[in-house]
Design an enzyme around this catalytic site. Structure first.
Site, PDB file in Angstrom:
ATOM      1  N   TYR A 313      15.518 -58.355  -0.203  1.00 37.23           N
ATOM      2  CA  TYR A 313      16.925 -58.435  -0.602  1.00 37.23           C
ATOM      3  C   TYR A 313      17.352 -57.111  -1.212  1.00 37.23           C
ATOM      4  O   TYR A 313      16.688 -56.586  -2.101  1.00 37.23           O
ATOM      5  CB  TYR A 313      17.086 -59.570  -1.607  1.00 37.23           C
ATOM      6  CG  TYR A 313      18.508 -59.855  -2.067  1.00 37.23           C
ATOM      7  CD1 TYR A 313      19.614 -59.393  -1.369  1.00 37.23           C
ATOM      8  CD2 TYR A 313      18.746 -60.604  -3.208  1.00 37.23           C
ATOM      9  CE1 TYR A 313      20.904 -59.665  -1.793  1.00 37.23           C
ATOM     10  CE2 TYR A 313      20.032 -60.898  -3.641  1.00 37.23           C
ATOM     11  CZ  TYR A 313      21.101 -60.421  -2.931  1.00 37.23           C
ATOM     12  OH  TYR A 313      22.391 -60.694  -3.353  1.00 37.23           O
ATOM     13  N   CYS A 314      18.467 -56.548  -0.713  1.00 39.56           N
ATOM     14  CA  CYS A 314      19.046 -55.318  -1.248  1.00 39.56           C
ATOM     15  C   CYS A 314      18.015 -54.196  -1.179  1.00 39.56           C
ATOM     16  O   CYS A 314      17.425 -53.952  -0.144  1.00 39.56           O
ATOM     17  CB  CYS A 314      19.579 -55.563  -2.668  1.00 39.56           C
ATOM     18  SG  CYS A 314      20.499 -54.190  -3.386  1.00 39.56           S
ATOM     19  N   LEU A 315      17.757 -53.505  -2.284  1.00 45.10           N
ATOM     20  CA  LEU A 315      16.782 -52.426  -2.281  1.00 45.10           C
ATOM     21  C   LEU A 315      15.393 -52.946  -1.946  1.00 45.10           C
ATOM     22  O   LEU A 315      14.577 -52.227  -1.354  1.00 45.10           O
ATOM     23  CB  LEU A 315      16.781 -51.720  -3.638  1.00 45.10           C
ATOM     24  CG  LEU A 315      15.823 -50.549  -3.823  1.00 45.10           C
ATOM     25  CD1 LEU A 315      16.021 -49.512  -2.729  1.00 45.10           C
ATOM     26  CD2 LEU A 315      16.025 -49.922  -5.188  1.00 45.10           C
ATOM     27  N   GLY A 317      14.850 -55.054   0.327  1.00 46.15           N
ATOM     28  CA  GLY A 317      14.833 -55.037   1.778  1.00 46.15           C
ATOM     29  C   GLY A 317      14.564 -53.653   2.337  1.00 46.15           C
ATOM     30  O   GLY A 317      13.853 -53.497   3.335  1.00 46.15           O
ATOM     31  N   LEU A 342      18.077 -58.954   3.754  1.00 42.05           N
ATOM     32  CA  LEU A 342      19.303 -59.538   3.221  1.00 42.05           C
ATOM     33  C   LEU A 342      20.110 -58.454   2.518  1.00 42.05           C
ATOM     34  O   LEU A 342      19.675 -57.919   1.494  1.00 42.05           O
ATOM     35  CB  LEU A 342      18.981 -60.670   2.240  1.00 42.05           C
ATOM     36  CG  LEU A 342      18.022 -61.761   2.734  1.00 42.05           C
ATOM     37  CD1 LEU A 342      17.769 -62.785   1.627  1.00 42.05           C
ATOM     38  CD2 LEU A 342      18.559 -62.433   3.991  1.00 42.05           C
TER      39      LEU A 342
END
Length: 577
Positions: A313-315, A317, A342
């Site tokens: 998720y985010c960083l 990811g 994500l």
């Protein structure tokens, strides 16, 4: 199953130029550092040089653009209310009472000035794009404080509230202001923040589980099964360390982790430590090797060496994409069954509004600020995001809370957002410079253990989610992964923003998504074509994803029990202030 991570260093290191090292010829003088750090503290990490260069670029090119001068003069004298963008587009003026005179005149005059400045700061031949964006942004910051919605006598909504309440809105607003001032000074004195109504382990982050592994960088959580049979391959979740992991485990009704457990998966999740000045020299590759890869080895060992469905998720990811490429390069691609990203960027050429703060001068100022502190504080990051969206997060909030006397009712997402984290100096400096400034990952210069990694090496099926109103990871930027890989890739664009679009449980009203799959060998489809040609599907994207995971799994096994645990979830690191 817990193989030595040094396997990834089997080949000799590449040259520094392959790894995007652009600072080899920069001499790091302590005196320069001290001077820059002093200036950075005084300006809260904003570079005066960056602002001056942008303004000078704009002003000099505007000075030799007589045609633009004529257009601006005509714009100033000819525009009328009928030429303005519909006021209902601006949330500050949506109330019908704004259509009454004289308030409509105040509104239209303000919108006229706003449009004029937008025209004046854009479309000038020769101005560098980044400078144009920065000057336009600064112009908005200059204009927004003078919006008629910010003043009692020119805001009909406030005047109506005062009439109907007998002025009680001003009394309530004064109490809100005093409360905020007291909170500000308490924080400046280092006093602990007031207890949030949402506390991890009490009413958020309550999905049953255990801490099964811990080191100085992160903890690994394993969640208790709620079904008798589970998918053979476990889920391994990598959140961003810019946020605490429980954004994915809020309350039971909107917890993605609880939902996945209920769908019959063995779920592991990383909980990152909240670092202080002692972690100033942690690198991005330390987060990869000591965090993601060591936790991955532990999760696989607890599941008999099975490959995992990896989720970032985010960083987190971005880090997962790096890990997938590095594992593929090392001949260990079989450790990952699938990869889900994500709201995660891998190409940073279009980073959205955050790009306003990304140039060499600005990053030098921010680097100096972090060098002095040893980290970037979460409150400093929050202030930057507030400035990016000052109209909604500053001025509209102040109008609502201080003039109307309204106070937003706390919710789990707001409480999580206020539970800020810190970023180690060296890691965050590398992240901003190598990704945002130089785009090293997408361009093949980002190195793991001295050798570049390539996202094109990733062969696993991927499920990639972007959100329509994401100001952190714009979906158009997330979509660029199509240009960097050739594997089976399913892209989903969902309603909502960076957080609310991901925390989008079934039954949540107003949710929808678009979905399309790129098969290996297919020609590229543009972002515009994807948006126009993909049918809108109502509801949450979660069931779509879990069905995809089932299709990519190799069967089911008996639910796994948790052994050799270190304590109950949510663990110790998530509670660190």
């Amino acid at each position: 199953m817990r193989r030595d991570l040094t396997e990834m260093t089997a080949l000799p290191p590449a040259s520094q130029s392959d790894c995007g090292d652009r600072r080899a010829n920069v001499k790091d003088h302590a005196l320069d550092r001290a001077a820059q750090a002093t200036l950075a503290v005084a300006t809260s990490g904003i570079s005066p040089a960056s602002i001056c260069l942008a303004w000078l670029d704009w002003a000099l090119h505007l000075a030799v653009a007589p045609g633009k001068h004529m257009d601006l003069a005509l714009h100033a004298i000819q525009s009328g209310p009928q030429d303005l963008v519909a006021p209902t587009v601006d949330p500050r003026f949506r109330a019908p009472v704004w259509d009454r005179w004289p308030f409509c005149a105040y509104r239209d005059a303000f919108l006229h000035v706003q449009e004029w400045w937008q025209d004046a700061t854009t479309g000038i031949l020769g101005v560098e794009r980044h400078h144009e964006q920065m000057v336009s942004f600064l112009a908005r910051q200059m204009i927004d404080p003078f919006s008629p919605s910010n003043f009692v006598l020119t805001n009909p909504v406030v005047l109506e509230a005062a009439i109907y309440s007998g002025g009680a809105n001003f009394t309530a607003g004064a109490r809100n202001w005093i409360d905020d001032v007291e909170t500000f000074f308490a924080r400046s004195r280092g006093e602990p923040a007031r207890q949030s109504p949402y506390v991890p382990g009490r009413n958020v982050a309550v999905t049953p589980g255990k801490i099964v592994w811990r080191n100085s960088v992160c903890e690994l959580l394993q969640y208790s099964p709620s079904t008798g049979r589970v998918a053979r391959e476990p889920l391994f979740i990598v959140p961003s360390w810019i946020m605490k992991y429980y954004i994915l485990d809020l309350q039971p009704h909107n917890s993605l982790i609880r939902y996945l457990v209920g769908e019959g998966y063995t779920v592991f999740a990383i909980s990152w430590r909240n670092p202080g000045a002692e972690a100033r020299d942690l690198t991005l590759n330390d987060y990869l090797s000591q965090g993601l890869l060591e936790a991955l080895a532990e999760a696989r060992a607890r599941c008999g060496g099975e490959a995992v469905h990896a989720v970032g998720y985010c960083l987190g990811g971005t880090l997962l994409a790096i890990a997938a490429a590095a594992l593929a390069r090392a001949g260990r691609a079989g450790e990952l069954r699938t990869v889900t990203l994500l709201a995660a960027q891998t190409d940073f050429t279009e980073p959205g509004e955050l790009g306003l703060f990304i140039d060499a001068s600005e990053l030098a100022a921010l680097d100096a600020l972090m060098w002095k502190q040893g980290f970037l504080d979460g409150a400093q990051m929050a202030a930057a995001f507030q400035m990016l969206n000052a109209r909604d997060l500053v001025w509209s909030r102040m109008m609502s809370e201080y003039l109307l006397g309204h106070r937003s009712k706390p919710n789990d997402l707001m409480a999580w957002n206020a539970d800020t984290t810190r970023m180690p100096y060296r890691m965050h400096s590398e992240y901003l410079t190598q990704f945002f400034l130089h785009n090293d990952l997408a361009e093949g210069r980002y190195c793991v253990d001295g050798r570049p990694v390539a996202l094109s090496d990733i062969e696993q099926p991927m499920f990639v989610v972007g959100t329509e109103r994401d100001h952190v990871s714009p979906w158009r930027s997330v979509y660029k992964l199509h240009l960097l890989t050739h594997n089976l890739l399913t892209f989903v664009l969902t309603a909502g923003g960076h957080n609310a679009g991901i925390v989008s449980e079934p039954g949540h009203p107003g949710r929808h998504y678009r979905r399309a799959t790129r098969v290996p060998g297919a020609s590229y489809r543009s972002r515009h074509a994807f948006f126009e040609e993909s049918a809108v599907q109502e509801g949450s994207w979660w069931p779509c994803w879990t069905q995809w995971l089932r299709d990519q799994s190799s069967g089911v096994v008996d639910a796994r029990t948790i052994v050799e645990e270190l304590g109950d979830a949510p663990g110790a690191y998530v509670l660190e202030p």
